[in-house]
Design a protein around this motif. Sequence first.
Motif, PDB file in Angstrom:
ATOM      1  N   ALA A  80       0.838  -1.200   0.000  1.00  0.00           N
ATOM      2  CA  ALA A  80       0.000   0.000   0.000  1.00  0.00           C
ATOM      3  C   ALA A  80       0.876   1.254   0.000  1.00  0.00           C
ATOM      4  N   GLY A  81       2.028   1.175   0.663  1.00  0.00           N
ATOM      5  CA  GLY A  81       2.966   2.297   0.646  1.00  0.00           C
ATOM      6  C   GLY A  81       3.530   2.542  -0.742  1.00  0.00           C
ATOM      7  N   ILE A  82       3.840   1.465  -1.469  1.00  0.00           N
ATOM      8  CA  ILE A  82       4.309   1.600  -2.851  1.00  0.00           C
ATOM      9  C   ILE A  82       3.236   2.264  -3.701  1.00  0.00           C
ATOM     10  N   ALA A  83       1.993   1.789  -3.540  1.00  0.00           N
ATOM     11  CA  ALA A  83       0.881   2.354  -4.313  1.00  0.00           C
ATOM     12  C   ALA A  83       0.697   3.831  -3.995  1.00  0.00           C
ATOM     13  N   GLY A  84       0.719   4.171  -2.701  1.00  0.00           N
ATOM     14  CA  GLY A  84       0.511   5.561  -2.298  1.00  0.00           C
ATOM     15  C   GLY A  84       1.595   6.487  -2.808  1.00  0.00           C
ATOM     16  N   ALA A  85       2.849   6.028  -2.752  1.00  0.00           N
ATOM     17  CA  ALA A  85       3.952   6.862  -3.214  1.00  0.00           C
ATOM     18  C   ALA A  85       3.898   7.078  -4.721  1.00  0.00           C
ATOM     19  N   MET A  86       3.628   6.026  -5.490  1.00  0.00           N
ATOM     20  CA  MET A  86       3.627   6.138  -6.943  1.00  0.00           C
ATOM     21  C   MET A  86       2.413   6.905  -7.463  1.00  0.00           C
ATOM     22  N   GLU A  87       1.295   6.841  -6.726  1.00  0.00           N
ATOM     23  CA  GLU A  87       0.111   7.588  -7.158  1.00  0.00           C
ATOM     24  C   GLU A  87       0.310   9.092  -7.031  1.00  0.00           C
ATOM     25  N   LEU A  88       1.325   9.517  -6.294  1.00  0.00           N
ATOM     26  CA  LEU A  88       1.639  10.938  -6.203  1.00  0.00           C
ATOM     27  C   LEU A  88       2.318  11.447  -7.474  1.00  0.00           C
ATOM     28  N   LEU A  89       2.791  10.536  -8.342  1.00  0.00           N
ATOM     29  CA  LEU A  89       3.570  10.972  -9.519  1.00  0.00           C
ATOM     30  C   LEU A  89       2.765  11.541 -10.700  1.00  0.00           C
ATOM     31  N   PRO A  90       1.630  11.033 -11.140  1.00  0.00           N
ATOM     32  CA  PRO A  90       0.860   9.877 -10.657  1.00  0.00           C
ATOM     33  C   PRO A  90       1.081   8.642 -11.524  1.00  0.00           C
ATOM     34  N   VAL A  91       1.183   7.481 -10.876  1.00  0.00           N
ATOM     35  CA  VAL A  91       1.245   6.194 -11.558  1.00  0.00           C
ATOM     36  C   VAL A  91       0.215   5.285 -10.887  1.00  0.00           C
ATOM     37  N   SER A  92      -0.622   4.640 -11.670  1.00  0.00           N
ATOM     38  CA  SER A  92      -1.667   3.786 -11.124  1.00  0.00           C
ATOM     39  C   SER A  92      -1.082   2.639 -10.307  1.00  0.00           C
ATOM     40  N   ARG A  93      -1.760   2.293  -9.217  1.00  0.00           N
ATOM     41  CA  ARG A  93      -1.331   1.168  -8.391  1.00  0.00           C
ATOM     42  C   ARG A  93      -1.375  -0.145  -9.161  1.00  0.00           C
ATOM     43  N   TYR A  94      -2.202  -0.203 -10.208  1.00  0.00           N
ATOM     44  CA  TYR A  94      -2.304  -1.430 -10.995  1.00  0.00           C
ATOM     45  C   TYR A  94      -1.062  -1.642 -11.871  1.00  0.00           C
ATOM     46  N   ILE A  95      -0.227  -0.626 -11.922  1.00  0.00           N
ATOM     47  CA  ILE A  95       1.068  -0.750 -12.604  1.00  0.00           C
ATOM     48  C   ILE A  95       2.193  -0.855 -11.582  1.00  0.00           C
ATOM     49  N   SER A  96       2.199   0.055 -10.600  1.00  0.00           N
ATOM     50  CA  SER A  96       3.318   0.136  -9.652  1.00  0.00           C
ATOM     51  C   SER A  96       3.400  -1.071  -8.725  1.00  0.00           C
ATOM     52  N   VAL A  97       2.265  -1.554  -8.235  1.00  0.00           N
ATOM     53  CA  VAL A  97       2.293  -2.661  -7.273  1.00  0.00           C
ATOM     54  C   VAL A  97       2.773  -3.974  -7.908  1.00  0.00           C
ATOM     55  N   PRO A  98       2.240  -4.391  -9.073  1.00  0.00           N
ATOM     56  CA  PRO A  98       2.781  -5.615  -9.692  1.00  0.00           C
ATOM     57  C   PRO A  98       4.272  -5.498 -10.028  1.00  0.00           C
ATOM     58  N   LEU A  99       4.699  -4.328 -10.531  1.00  0.00           N
ATOM     59  CA  LEU A  99       6.118  -4.147 -10.840  1.00  0.00           C
ATOM     60  C   LEU A  99       6.969  -4.214  -9.573  1.00  0.00           C
ATOM     61  N   GLY A 100       6.485  -3.585  -8.496  1.00  0.00           N
ATOM     62  CA  GLY A 100       7.211  -3.634  -7.223  1.00  0.00           C
ATOM     63  C   GLY A 100       7.294  -5.051  -6.699  1.00  0.00           C
ATOM     64  N   ALA A 101       6.207  -5.797  -6.791  1.00  0.00           N
ATOM     65  CA  ALA A 101       6.195  -7.184  -6.327  1.00  0.00           C
ATOM     66  C   ALA A 101       7.192  -8.032  -7.114  1.00  0.00           C
ATOM     67  N   LEU A 102       7.237  -7.829  -8.430  1.00  0.00           N
ATOM     68  CA  LEU A 102       8.178  -8.577  -9.262  1.00  0.00           C
ATOM     69  C   LEU A 102       9.616  -8.235  -8.915  1.00  0.00           C
ATOM     70  N   LEU A 103       9.877  -6.955  -8.650  1.00  0.00           N
ATOM     71  CA  LEU A 103      11.232  -6.511  -8.328  1.00  0.00           C
ATOM     72  C   LEU A 103      11.735  -7.156  -7.045  1.00  0.00           C
ATOM     73  N   VAL A 104      10.930  -7.114  -5.978  1.00  0.00           N
ATOM     74  CA  VAL A 104      11.394  -7.661  -4.701  1.00  0.00           C
ATOM     75  C   VAL A 104      11.483  -9.188  -4.764  1.00  0.00           C
ATOM     76  N   TRP A 105      10.627  -9.830  -5.578  1.00  0.00           N
ATOM     77  CA  TRP A 105      10.703 -11.282  -5.717  1.00  0.00           C
ATOM     78  C   TRP A 105      11.998 -11.695  -6.402  1.00  0.00           C
ATOM     79  N   VAL A 106      12.337 -11.017  -7.495  1.00  0.00           N
ATOM     80  CA  VAL A 106      13.559 -11.340  -8.232  1.00  0.00           C
ATOM     81  C   VAL A 106      14.792 -11.086  -7.373  1.00  0.00           C
ATOM     82  N   LEU A 107      14.767  -9.997  -6.592  1.00  0.00           N
ATOM     83  CA  LEU A 107      15.919  -9.634  -5.768  1.00  0.00           C
ATOM     84  C   LEU A 107      16.311 -10.772  -4.834  1.00  0.00           C
ATOM     85  N   VAL A 108      15.341 -11.357  -4.154  1.00  0.00           N
ATOM     86  CA  VAL A 108      15.626 -12.386  -3.161  1.00  0.00           C
ATOM     87  C   VAL A 108      15.789 -13.767  -3.790  1.00  0.00           C
ATOM     88  N   VAL A 109      14.889 -14.126  -4.709  1.00  0.00           N
ATOM     89  CA  VAL A 109      14.908 -15.478  -5.270  1.00  0.00           C
ATOM     90  C   VAL A 109      16.141 -15.703  -6.144  1.00  0.00           C
TER      91      VAL A 109
END
Length: 423
Positions: free
Chosen positions: A110-139
């Motif tokens: 929700a923090g990712i969504a809130g921060a990116m919507e200030l740019l503005p970037v839709s949460r339907y774009i920012s949240v999936p991209l953020g999820a993919l980024l953190v998944w790749v980083l660790v896995v």
Amino acid sequence: MALLRNLRVRALAFLGVLGPGFITAMVDNDAGGIFTYSDAGARWGYVPLWTLLPITLLLVVSQEMCARMGAVTGKGLSDLIREEYGLRMTVIVMGLLLAVNFTNVAANFAGIAGAMELLPVSRYISVPLGALLVWVLVVKGTYQSVEKVFLAASGFYIAYVVSAVLVEPDWELAMRSTVQPALLADRGYIAVMIGMVGTSVAPWMQFYLQAAIVEKGIDSKQYRDTRVEVVVGCVLMAVVAFFIIVACAGAIWEHGARPIQSPGEAAEALLPLGRYAFALFAGGLLCSSLFASSILPLSTAYTVCEGLGLESGVDNDFDEAPTFYWMYTLLIVLGAGVVLIPDFPLVRMILASQVLNGILLPIVMIFIVRLANREDLMREWTNGRFYNFVAWSAVAVMIGLSILLAAFSIFPAAQVASMPSVP
């Protein structure tokens, strides 16, 4: 020359163990923490600042105990609970922690969504991209590579310090409030106090730190430098929290106390005070949310797998620790998915997650203190009287605050409606 040589050796030793303690403390200021501190400053002004002193002391004591147990026993906290208290008790604790941690994971997306919507970037774009980024980083990474990224991300917290300075708050009142305890018989204020403790000394932190100490291979011989790292991280966490509260007290409370509806709203409140203050706060929110979106699922996966005796750790491949990686993946997918549900009460969930942290904390602390006093486990590294006093006092206070919150919820007429005003 000898003095310089000794200092160089000590500095290199410190850098060698730098990571677990510092990362754990800094990621504590995640989206849930930012929202809780922002809401505290927006609603109550500088009044809640005094809580940061006892919170910092409790954080140092709890983190030091877990780091010490990890270094001395070579086992994670979940491992020790399972071995000493049995699988049934472990499953109960893991179930409570899993439920609370899930709300924290969602809060960070929700923090990712809130921060990116200030740019503005839709949460339907920012949240999936953020999820993919953190998944790749660790896995796809190793412990060393992941740790380096996390350490670099910690530097973004300086944004809150700068944004608070740009607000030009009432520094005299802020300093006075920091050393002047204020207790208000108000349900909202009690909830904020519990939430501040819960977000600052979150139960997940204790499990993650001890697991990270073990995975990094730190033992009792290296522990002296790790202890310094833990203390430094805890103090810096409190400093960042101080400036978040001050920024929102100066930007919002001084112009009319009100609750905020999202961490992003706190950033927007700084916009009239300058584009730099707004951009720094929003950028810090985005980076800290991404940072915590990696750590919290990782902490939960560590905790549950250790508790069940399953293989865990980012140095393992997917095939070597399938349950660990699948749990990490599932938490990211579900946490991000909740944020994408239309009209989901994210604000209520974020604040509730931090209050739940505070309610769960004394249960976890009881296990930590009892284990840290076991001579058969810790040998000469058991707790001293001061540590036991601080830990048991915190357990009693948090249980008392939770009962008080429940009483005010059941009997609202018992509270005194009081809102601090701008002097």
